[in-house]
Design a protein around this motif. Structure first.
Motif, PDB file in Angstrom:
ATOM      1  N   SER A   1       0.168 -30.111  72.712  1.00 41.11           N
ATOM      2  CA  SER A   1       0.833 -31.371  73.036  1.00 41.11           C
ATOM      3  C   SER A   1      -0.025 -32.578  72.724  1.00 41.11           C
ATOM      4  N   ASP A   2      -1.338 -32.406  72.657  1.00 45.09           N
ATOM      5  CA  ASP A   2      -2.213 -33.531  72.355  1.00 45.09           C
ATOM      6  C   ASP A   2      -2.910 -33.319  71.023  1.00 45.09           C
ATOM      7  N   GLY A   3      -2.272 -32.663  70.092  1.00 43.60           N
ATOM      8  CA  GLY A   3      -2.812 -32.493  68.770  1.00 43.60           C
ATOM      9  C   GLY A   3      -3.896 -31.433  68.726  1.00 43.60           C
ATOM     10  N   SER A   4      -4.354 -31.161  67.533  1.00 43.03           N
ATOM     11  CA  SER A   4      -5.431 -30.208  67.351  1.00 43.03           C
ATOM     12  C   SER A   4      -6.754 -30.947  67.376  1.00 43.03           C
ATOM     13  N   SER A   5      -7.791 -30.281  66.915  1.00 43.03           N
ATOM     14  CA  SER A   5      -9.109 -30.905  66.872  1.00 43.03           C
ATOM     15  C   SER A   5      -9.337 -31.651  65.569  1.00 43.03           C
TER      16      SER A   5
ATOM     17  N   ASP B   1      -6.157 -45.376  60.319  1.00 39.84           N
ATOM     18  CA  ASP B   1      -6.777 -44.246  61.012  1.00 39.84           C
ATOM     19  C   ASP B   1      -6.007 -43.903  62.285  1.00 39.84           C
ATOM     20  N   VAL B   2      -5.618 -44.907  63.047  1.00 36.20           N
ATOM     21  CA  VAL B   2      -4.860 -44.680  64.276  1.00 36.20           C
ATOM     22  C   VAL B   2      -3.510 -44.029  63.960  1.00 36.20           C
ATOM     23  N   GLN B   3      -2.850 -44.509  62.923  1.00 41.90           N
ATOM     24  CA  GLN B   3      -1.555 -43.935  62.545  1.00 41.90           C
ATOM     25  C   GLN B   3      -1.700 -42.465  62.155  1.00 41.90           C
ATOM     26  N   ARG B   4      -2.771 -42.163  61.425  1.00 40.25           N
ATOM     27  CA  ARG B   4      -2.974 -40.778  61.000  1.00 40.25           C
ATOM     28  C   ARG B   4      -3.259 -39.861  62.189  1.00 40.25           C
ATOM     29  N   LEU B   5      -4.053 -40.317  63.129  1.00 40.01           N
ATOM     30  CA  LEU B   5      -4.345 -39.509  64.311  1.00 40.01           C
ATOM     31  C   LEU B   5      -3.085 -39.244  65.118  1.00 40.01           C
ATOM     32  N   LYS B   6      -2.208 -40.231  65.197  1.00 39.29           N
ATOM     33  CA  LYS B   6      -0.953 -40.032  65.919  1.00 39.29           C
ATOM     34  C   LYS B   6      -0.059 -39.034  65.197  1.00 39.29           C
ATOM     35  N   GLN B   7      -0.102 -39.030  63.855  1.00 42.51           N
ATOM     36  CA  GLN B   7       0.657 -38.025  63.112  1.00 42.51           C
ATOM     37  C   GLN B   7       0.129 -36.628  63.380  1.00 42.51           C
ATOM     38  N   TRP B   8      -1.152 -36.531  63.696  1.00 42.02           N
ATOM     39  CA  TRP B   8      -1.748 -35.241  64.053  1.00 42.02           C
ATOM     40  C   TRP B   8      -1.550 -34.927  65.534  1.00 42.02           C
ATOM     41  N   LEU B   9      -0.684 -35.711  66.206  1.00 39.70           N
ATOM     42  CA  LEU B   9      -0.280 -35.474  67.589  1.00 39.70           C
ATOM     43  C   LEU B   9      -1.392 -35.738  68.603  1.00 39.70           C
TER      44      LEU B   9
END
Length: 236
Positions: free
Chosen positions: A92-96, A152-160
């Protein structure tokens, strides 16, 4: 990500476990970053009203997975459908995952900032150069830093990753944003602090390189002045 089982589901588009507004591509082994919007489904004909001969009616066809997903609450319906289909669940909070292209560009931003600072200083020496030249040279690294932080923030959100550092930290400079990013991602990303340390090393190297360049430029100026003075004395 969970290890695929022997009866792994086929690759295809499945409801995104993180939201009910989009689909996510499952490649047969793990979830990918490819997403697509959910399109409205066409009305389904009532199967009870269709007279299908027993010879053509698959006995094993029982859409229990679909019914189970449809009866689940709206917020968990995508996850229920994916689970019923045998697709591995997504955290639910993305991977590493943490290493975006933007963050590595930010880690090397001290070099651009140092070059821009030297260029702005050289342009400001000559009165003939418009002021906006050296002002633009100073603002260029700052603008790029903010833009890369947003990406960078947008990409991290895409990674959940639901908890990420705000891009607004980049207004104070790339090192400040990278430190804030490290603090937020550290509990989940094992090597997420690498860009911060790379940026610190680049700052030190850029400062040393700028100091050596200034010393070399000063020595060159002193040498040229001495040669001119020697030439003038020879003429006299």
């Amino acid at each position: 990500m969970s290890e695929p089982t022997t009866d792994a589901p086929a690759a295809g588009w499945y409801p995104d476990p993180s939201t009910d507004t989009q689909l996510r591509w499952y490649n047969g082994v793990e979830w990918t970053d490819e997403v697509a919007p959910v399109t409205p489904e066409e009305p389904v004909t009532d199967v009870a009203a269709v007279d299908v001969p027993d010879a053509y009616a698959p006995a094993a066809y029982a859409p229990t997975a679909y019914v189970a997903a449809a009866s689940a609450p709206a917020a968990s319906a995508p996850a229920a459908y994916a689970a019923a289909a045998g697709v591995p669940a997504m955290a639910s909070d993305g991977s590493s995952r943490w290493g975006t292209v933007s963050v590595w560009l930010l880690a090397f931003m001290p070099w651009l900032s140092t070059i821009s600072l030297i260029a702005a200083g050289m342009m400001s020496i000559y009165p003939a150069n418009p002021d906006w030249w050296w002002v633009s040279a100073l603002l260029l690294p700052w603008v790029l830093t903010v833009l890369l932080a947003v990406l960078d923030v947008q990409r991290l959100k895409q990674w959940l990753h639901t908890n990420v550092a705000s891009w607004a930290w980049a207004l104070l400079g790339a090192p400040v944003y990278l430190i804030a990013r490290h603090v937020v991602l550290r509990p989940r990303a094992r090597f997420g602090s690498a860009p911060m340390w790379v940026a610190i090393i680049n700052i030190a190297l850029a400062v040393v390189a700028a100091g050596l360049a200034l010393l070399a430029a000063g020595a060159l100026v002193v040498y040229v002045i001495a040669e001119l003075d020697r030439s003038m004395r020879g003429i006299n």
